[in-house]
Each structure stands twice: as C-alpha cells, then as structure tokens.
Design an enzyme around this catalytic site. Structure first.
Site, PDB file in Angstrom:
ATOM      1  N   ASP A 113       2.662  -4.486   2.996  1.00 45.72           N
ATOM      2  CA  ASP A 113       3.175  -3.138   2.809  1.00 45.72           C
ATOM      3  C   ASP A 113       3.927  -2.775   4.090  1.00 45.72           C
ATOM      4  OD1 ASP A 113       3.719  -0.602   1.871  1.00 45.72           O
ATOM      5  OD2 ASP A 113       1.661  -0.192   1.256  1.00 45.72           O
ATOM      6  N   TRP A 114       4.808  -1.813   3.993  1.00 46.04           N
ATOM      7  CA  TRP A 114       5.712  -1.525   5.099  1.00 46.04           C
ATOM      8  C   TRP A 114       4.940  -0.935   6.300  1.00 46.04           C
ATOM      9  CZ3 TRP A 114       7.702  -3.988   1.521  1.00 46.04           C
ATOM     10  CH2 TRP A 114       9.048  -4.313   1.432  1.00 46.04           C
TER      11      TRP A 114
END
Length: 494
Positions: free
Chosen positions: A229-230
């Site tokens: 995930d970012w």
C-alpha cells in the site's frame, strides 16, 4: 523465470531500481532495456487517474470516468455476472486512460460496522466477498488490464491503520479473513495483490513472510506481484525477503540502495533478487500489449450499465400497504438535498470524478412526474442557508400538498470516509427530526436511505417504505427513480 533474457541483461543497480516506484503512481522505466513505466491507479468503483499532481489520498482532481456503485452496493446483488460487468467496463476505461493496473477491489472483511471504509469492501461474509472479488477481477483482466486485490489481509479499521496490530489466531484467519483472498486468487489470479499498512500479530503486512509467501504464494498458489500500500514500507530489505516485490510510491532511490547493499552483503541472493524483479517485469510486459491498442470506450453505454448495476443492487427493506411502486400520476413531494445532490460514492482514494451524475429529482422531472421539492436539511455543517426549523417547516408544507412524500436521507460525506472510523451508527439527527415532522402531516412516506454501511433505524416505524440505495454510483438517482415508480423490481438483498 518468465523473462530470463531481460533479467540477464540488467546490472544489479538496474534490478534494484525496478523494485520501487518511479513516481507516485508509476513504476520505474528502463528505456534502454525495453522496459516502460506503467501507471497504477485507484479504482475500486471507477478509474481515478489524476491529471496533474498525483497523491494517494484523493485530494487532487482526476480525469473524468464512470463512477460505478461501490463494492458494498454491488455485493447486495449476489450476482457475480454483475460484478464481472463492472470490472469489464472499468477495464475498458483504464485501457483508454493508459492505466495498466487498477488498485482494487477492496476485499477486507467488515469486522466492525464502524469502519469508515466499509463502503469500499464487499461483505462480512468471506464466501460472498471472495466470489464477487473474483468476478470483478476476471472482468477487468478480460480487457488486458491488471488488478491489485487489497488490502491483504486483515485491514479492518481506519483508526491508527498505519500502526495498529490485528491480533488473530490462525484458525480465525483461515476461516474468515483469508478465505475470501483464497477464493479470489484461485478463481481469478489477480496480476497483483496489495499488502496492508497495519500489523498482523505484531508483524507489519509489508514484511510478513508467513502472510505473503507461506500462505499467499505457497498455500493459495498466487503467481503475481505483491505491491505495498502507498507508504506501507517500513523496512525495504525485510519487505523484499518476505516476498513483497514492489515498493510504492517512489522512495527516491532510498529503498533501491538498501536492497543493493543487502545483496552486496550477502543478505539477499542474486537468484532471489532476480525472481522478485521478474515479478515486476512480468506485470509491465503484460500491460504493454493492451496499452499499445489505444482503444476508447462509450461513456453513454457505461453510464447505462452503471444505472442497471445500481438498480439491481439496491435493497427494498420495507413496503407497508404496497405503497410502492408509486403512480406516475401522483403528486410527489421530494424532500432532502440528496434528491438533487445524490450521495453516490465514498470519499478518499476511491473518489471518482464522475462523468455525469443523475439525480432522482431531475429524473422524475424529466419523466413528467408532478414534483414539489424542499431541501429538508443542510448537506454540511458549514452550510447556513436556513435554520433547521426553516428547512423542516418548508418540507412540511411541501408534504401537505402532495399525495406522497419521498424523503432522501442517510449518511452524508462527513459521516464516512477513508481515513477515519465512525463513532456511532446513527444518521444525522436533522434527518430523523425531518422524518418525524413529515410523519405529523402524512402517513404516506417513502424513505430513500443513502450510505455505504449499516445504520441504526429506530425511526423505521415512521415510514411506510424504505429503499436502501447504498452508494449507487453516478446513475444512482435514475436507478432510484426506476425502482420507486416500478420500472424495475428491486431485487437486492442485504
């Protein structure tokens, strides 16, 4: 390895460079080696490709795209074919916008009804969630566009989502939280899977070898690329060794240097490094085939599809005295600002710049229904056009003049979004007060409830009918009208 010739042509520095993003939403390109950068874009219910400065929070505007009903809405159809249709349409739009991988669907199990992001997830039930996810993935990938199933595997809250540790025993994991992923992987093989921010039993998802390699790759047979995930990366070397291929977004070379040094120290073998690089290269090479076509899509057809999907997914929860369907010859009081400004999607990274938004009010007007309208309430706390008493008084007067009052109430944007959890399950008190006041002048009341998650309804006895429209996408207003006036039969089920 699938791309031995390419991997063998790269030096160590180039291999390390491919294992982190080039920008916020693109991979790193190596033009001299025939490796382009590809774009990954948010997209559980519509393509969110940002036109200018990119961010992963949904703050900056994106290119217009069809906003389809959210996953929580589509799951009520219990119809994998419908889920596949959503995916296929989004795959076409992704290809047209030069997007290679859609960051979705969201598959997390709804552990708590208070999770602010429940609108983005399918279900509390792992079988339903897994089947609908597999259908969506197959639809997208039938168009040559990849998906990123997320957020593997136990992301169940927004509160402290970057640091919280979900403590779950293995039997519960296997029977509930991992089951949906197992179904989706075995029935659709998503190109990529996105790991969660939070920890599982003390170990961050991005560095959890048991979760990413032992279970996902060995037990479930996942063949694709694992992406963070970012901003979920905490230790780049541990992440790679755990089986996670791609760090997103770019770390401006920091992660690459750590991998390079670890290889030189002997902590990471070159054979393992090659295997992880190959996973990234494979996604890039698969994406090249479709993006070269440059095909467009028919926005009108996709809007019509969004309308069909919405009306197949909405749930009729109450219909006393068969008040529905309404007669198109009736005089209808349409009350509530969401009749004109529909709450049709959630907020955060999934926010789609909708091409066209249907409202129930405009659709009724266009279909020749005799409509009288009142705002009923303010949409936001900052809005001060009228006092609450004035809003309600105007609505009561409208209801007095009509055969039936249709109230559009529910959760506004301030009540549920990515980034925070709800603190209670109530709808705004102004909406409840409005319903009570209308009940004082007519028994013929229909409530259209908007929202992406469960709400308390102690007030349900004050309305004859209740249509739960969920978050129905850009055509939600016309879909609601189709149901209210009997053009389609509501078939959604909780």
């Amino acid at each position: 390895m699938k791309h031995t010739d390419i991997i063998n042509s790269l030096d160590l520095e180039q291999k390390c460079a491919l294992l982190s993003g080039g920008t916020v939403f693109t991979t790193r390109a190596l033009p001299g080696k025939g490796i382009p950068a590809i774009t990954l874009s948010d997209g559980p219910n519509g393509v969110r490709k940002q036109a200018g400065a990119a961010d992963h929070l949904g703050l900056n505007p994106s290119v217009p795209a069809t906003c389809f009903p959210t996953s929580a809405t589509v799951a009520n159809s219990w119809d994998p074919e419908l889920g596949e249709a959503v995916g296929a349409a989004m795959g076409e739009e992704a290809a047209a916008q030069g997007v290679s991988v859609l960051l979705g669907p969201g598959l997390n199990i709804k552990r708590s009804p208070l999770c602010g992001r429940n609108f983005e997830y399918f279900s509390e039930d792992p079988y339903l969630a897994g089947k609908m996810s597999a259908a969506f993935i197959n639809g997208v990938q039938s168009k040559g566009i990849g998906t990123s199933l997320k957020h593997y595997a136990v992301n169940s809250q927004e509160t402290r989502r970057m640091t919280v540790s979900a403590v779950v025993d293995e039997r519960t994991l296997r029977e509930i939280y991992l089951t949906a992923y197992e179904i989706a992987v075995k029935e659709s093989q998503p190109w990529t899977i996105m790991c969660m921010y939070n920890r599982l039993n003390g170990v961050y998802g991005a560095e959890n070898k048991w979760l990413l390699t032992d279970v996902l790759r060995h037990d479930f047979g996942f063949e694709g690329m694992i992406v963070t995930d970012w901003g979920a990366e905490n230790d780049r070397v541990l992440g790679l060794l755990a089986g996670q291929n791609l760090e997103m977004p770019t770390s401006n070379g920091d992660g690459n240097r750590k991998i390079y040094d670890a290889v030189k120290r002997g902590e990471i073998s070159e054979d393992f490094l090659d295997e992880m690089v190959d996973g990234v290269v494979d996604v890039i090479m698969r994406a090249k085939e479709v993006l070269a076509d440059g095909k467009g899509y028919n926005a009108g057809e996709h809007h019509a599809a969004a309308r069909k999907i919405a009306r197949e997914s909405m749930v009729l929860l109450k219909n006393d005295d068969n008040i529905l369907p309404l007669s198109k010859k009736a005089k209808v009081a349409v009350i509530g600002q969401m009749a004109k400004k529909p709450r049709h999607q959630g907020a955060g990274s999934s926010l789609v710049n909708s091409i066209k938004i249907d409202s129930a009010y405009n659709t009724m007007f266009e279909e020749g229904i005799d409509v009288i309208y009142a705002d009923g309430y303010a949409m936001t706390k900052k809005e001060k056009k009228n006092s609450p008493e004035t809003y309600i008084a105007d609505a009561v007067e409208a209801a007095k003049k009509a055969d039936v009052a249709v109230l559009f109430i529910g959760l506004t944007d301030e009540f549920e979004s990515e980034g925070f959890d709800r603190t209670h399950l109530r709808i705004p008190p102004e909406h409840v007060a409005l319903l009570s006041a209308i009940r004082g002048v007519t028994e013929n009341i229909v409530v259209v409830l908007a929202g992406g998650a469960v709400v308390e309804m102690p007030w349900i006895g004050e309305t004859k009918a209740l249509l739960n429209s969920y978050l129905g996408g850009e055509a939600s207003g016309s879909a609601v009208t189709d149901i209210l006036f009997g053009d389609v039969n509501p078939s959604g089920k909780l």
